[in-house]
Design a protein around this motif. Structure first.
Motif, mmCIF file in Angstrom:
data_model
loop_
_atom_site.group_PDB
_atom_site.id
_atom_site.type_symbol
_atom_site.label_atom_id
_atom_site.label_comp_id
_atom_site.label_asym_id
_atom_site.label_seq_id
_atom_site.Cartn_x
_atom_site.Cartn_y
_atom_site.Cartn_z
ATOM 1 N N ARG A 113 3.534 41.610 53.035
ATOM 2 C CA ARG A 113 4.699 41.054 53.740
ATOM 3 C C ARG A 113 5.278 39.933 52.901
ATOM 4 N NH1 ARG A 113 4.292 40.411 60.247
ATOM 5 N NH2 ARG A 113 4.360 42.614 60.685
ATOM 6 N N LEU A 114 6.538 39.656 53.063
ATOM 7 C CA LEU A 114 7.101 38.493 52.365
ATOM 8 C C LEU A 114 6.600 37.252 53.084
ATOM 9 C CD1 LEU A 114 10.845 39.020 51.458
ATOM 10 C CD2 LEU A 114 8.806 39.323 50.045
ATOM 11 N N MET A 115 5.694 36.525 52.471
ATOM 12 C CA MET A 115 5.142 35.334 53.121
ATOM 13 C C MET A 115 6.212 34.235 53.122
ATOM 14 S SD MET A 115 2.484 36.656 54.029
ATOM 15 C CE MET A 115 1.678 35.336 54.901
ATOM 16 N N PHE B 192 8.512 34.312 55.321
ATOM 17 C CA PHE B 192 9.674 34.990 55.907
ATOM 18 C C PHE B 192 9.328 35.496 57.298
ATOM 19 C CE2 PHE B 192 13.725 36.279 54.094
ATOM 20 C CZ PHE B 192 13.720 35.535 52.924
ATOM 21 N N GLY B 193 10.264 35.346 58.230
ATOM 22 C CA GLY B 193 10.060 35.861 59.581
ATOM 23 C C GLY B 193 9.407 34.807 60.457
ATOM 24 N N HIS B 194 9.665 34.917 61.724
ATOM 25 C CA HIS B 194 9.104 33.958 62.679
ATOM 26 C C HIS B 194 9.160 34.575 64.066
ATOM 27 C CE1 HIS B 194 8.495 30.195 64.855
ATOM 28 N NE2 HIS B 194 7.994 29.745 63.731
ATOM 29 N N PRO C 176 15.602 25.851 60.854
ATOM 30 C CA PRO C 176 16.286 24.627 60.421
ATOM 31 C C PRO C 176 15.416 23.765 59.500
ATOM 32 C CG PRO C 176 15.676 24.475 62.749
ATOM 33 C CD PRO C 176 15.395 25.882 62.310
ATOM 34 N N ARG C 177 14.113 23.930 59.597
ATOM 35 C CA ARG C 177 13.214 23.150 58.748
ATOM 36 C C ARG C 177 13.265 23.658 57.306
ATOM 37 N NH1 ARG C 177 7.948 24.372 62.062
ATOM 38 N NH2 ARG C 177 8.876 26.418 61.735
ATOM 39 N N ALA C 178 13.543 24.952 57.146
ATOM 40 C CA ALA C 178 13.612 25.518 55.793
ATOM 41 C C ALA C 178 14.804 24.943 55.034
ATOM 42 C CB ALA C 178 13.693 27.041 55.860
#
Ligand code: ACO
Length: 428
Positions: free
Chosen positions: A300-302, A304-306, A314-316
């Motif tokens: 998986r793309l670590m 990524f996704g939530h 918004p924290r990213a």
């Protein structure tokens, strides 16, 4: 009686359940009497549609990418506040006055030392122990050292244990790091800020004067703010569930640390940087994107996704800005940042990620900053635990202070064998 009602039909019988309204966010159907009235349970593994508690701390609108602590947007706190001020806000509900902030900072500063005997605890771990293994053990062990603050029915005890946990976590994390290097532990220095002190305990050595770089201190403090709390995530729910039985706060926070360790939760920042380093150069990105989309490939793309954000975390956004600031201050130029930005761009333009609403989360960029500051990847989740301790203790306090609080005890859909008789071993 609540104004709004929800109707549930079971067979030909209808049942009404109250619909409760929060100050924002979706209403909830109060099904506490469902089993008593209908003899049925709800089924929601992973709690995708379940509000497990009432809380006034943190609000997330995952569709809009909004995160508020006590009503204040995370972007405003990251820009203007400090980790200590945000901690006060989460614990007490309001931003402190100047005097209140001074007193709080002073209190936390004077709890940063660990009981001297706890130093020996570290020797029990192998030198290559993961810092999270040490954190779980040492934080759990605090309950054996601070008996004078484990009466959870006493608000003063709860306050002192909360302060102790917030104050000692940087010391515990820094000592875990020092132990892995075989370097002497560095005692706290009360003249420094919470974050400056942590940096000194981590990177300082007794033989030399350690100078805190203000830009790094600011970036680190901001990273702590961004991780301070996040509503009812897996580790916070673990802390609440452990605490619901009346367990002492040190044991509850140790449980939260254990849950945070997993790669689907706090361990993702370590996994994300490892992934970016494995990808190496932007030309390899399409191959990894294809792997992430392949159902037969566990990759998986670590970062990524939530579960909650179906929009940019918004924290990213703040993390991405902070990477630039830290790189500039430390004059580093790690190609991994370019790889990360290119990966984000390609993934966000890919139908698979667009349709599933998979965006970078807080962990996508945090590892790049932490690595530039000098932390090994194994420390990343320990730093997350350090910051999240504020949210954990605030949530735990909120729960314990609620007179209606009961032990958390979910039910199940049983699919095992029905009752059968025991067969002696010679007859099987
Ligand atoms: N890469 C590729 N595909 C993904 C990813 C990803 N990172 N994340 C989700 N998907 C896909 C799933 O395969 C699934 O596809 P399907 O519907 O075809 O089966 C769909 O998107 C939904 O994913 P779920 O796993 O069902 O979503 P859930 O809400 O349970 O999981 C999670 C959220 C665990 C964060 C997930 O997105 C993930 O594993 N991400 C990578 C790990 C990570 O970054 N974790 C940090 C979370 S933030 C934090 O804890 C601070």
């Amino acid at each position: 009686m609540a104004d709004k009602q929800a109707k549930l039909n079971v067979g030909d019988q209808g049942f009404d359940f109250p619909v409760l309204e929060g100050s924002c966010g979706p209403d909830v159907v109060d099904i506490r009497k469902l089993y008593g009235q209908t003899g049925k349970f709800t089924f929601d593994p992973g709690y995708k549609s379940t509000a497990s508690c009432e809380s006034a701390l943190t609000y997330i609108d995952g569709q809009e990418g909004v995160l508020l602590h006590r009503g204040y947007p995370i972007g405003q706190l990251a820009e203007n506040s400090s980790f200590m001020e945000t901690a006060y806000l989460l614990l007490n509900g309001e931003l402190p006055s100047g005097q209140e902030l001074d007193t709080f900072e002073n209190t936390i500063t004077h709890h940063t030392m660990l009981h001297e005997q706890l130093r020996q605890f570290y020797q029990g771990f192998r030198r290559d122990a993961h810092p999270m293994a040490i954190m779980c053990g040492v934080v759990g062990a605090l309950s054996a050292f601070y008996h004078d603050s484990t009466d959870i029915s006493d608000p003063e005890h709860r306050k002192i244990s909360s302060h102790r946990l917030i104050a000692k976590m940087p010391t515990i994390a820094a000592m875990a790091y020092k132990y892995s290097l075989g370097q002497p532990f560095v005692y706290p220095d009360n003249s420094l800020s919470y974050t400056g002190n942590f940096l000194r305990m981590t990177f300082g050595v007794p033989a030399e004067e350690y100078e805190v770089i203000p830009e790094v201190e600011k970036a680190m403090d901001r990273i702590f703010i961004l991780h301070a709390d996040h509503e009812q995530n897996a580790s916070t729910s673990t802390v609440r569930l452990a605490g619901s039985s009346g367990a002492n706060p040190f044991a509850c926070i140790a449980a939260g640390i254990a849950c945070l360790w997993g790669p689907a939760h706090g361990g993702a920042n370590e996994a994300a940087l490892n992934m970016l380093r494995e990808i190496g150069t932007p030309d390899k990105i399409p191959h990894y994107i294809e792997r992430a989309k392949d159902k037969n490939d566990p990759f998986r793309l670590m970062g990524f996704g939530h579960r909650v954000y179906k929009n940019y975390d918004p924290r990213a956004t703040v993390m991405q800005e902070t990477v630039r600031e830290v790189f500039e201050a430390l004059k580093v130029d790690d190609p991994v940042f370019e790889t990360a930005m290119r990966l984000e761009e390609l993934a966000l333009n890919d139908d698979y990620f667009r349709e599933k609403k998979l965006f970078p989360n807080v962990d996508f960029y945090s590892g790049i900053i932490l690595s530039a500051i000098g932390f090994p990847t194994t420390m990343f989740t320990a730093l997350f635990a350090l910051a999240r301790t504020v949210g954990w203790v605030a949530q735990w306090n909120e729960m314990i202070s609620d007179p209606a609080q009961v032990i958390g005890r979910p039910r199940q859909l049983y699919t095992g064998p029905t009752q059968r008789d025991y067969i002696p071993v010679d007859k099987r």
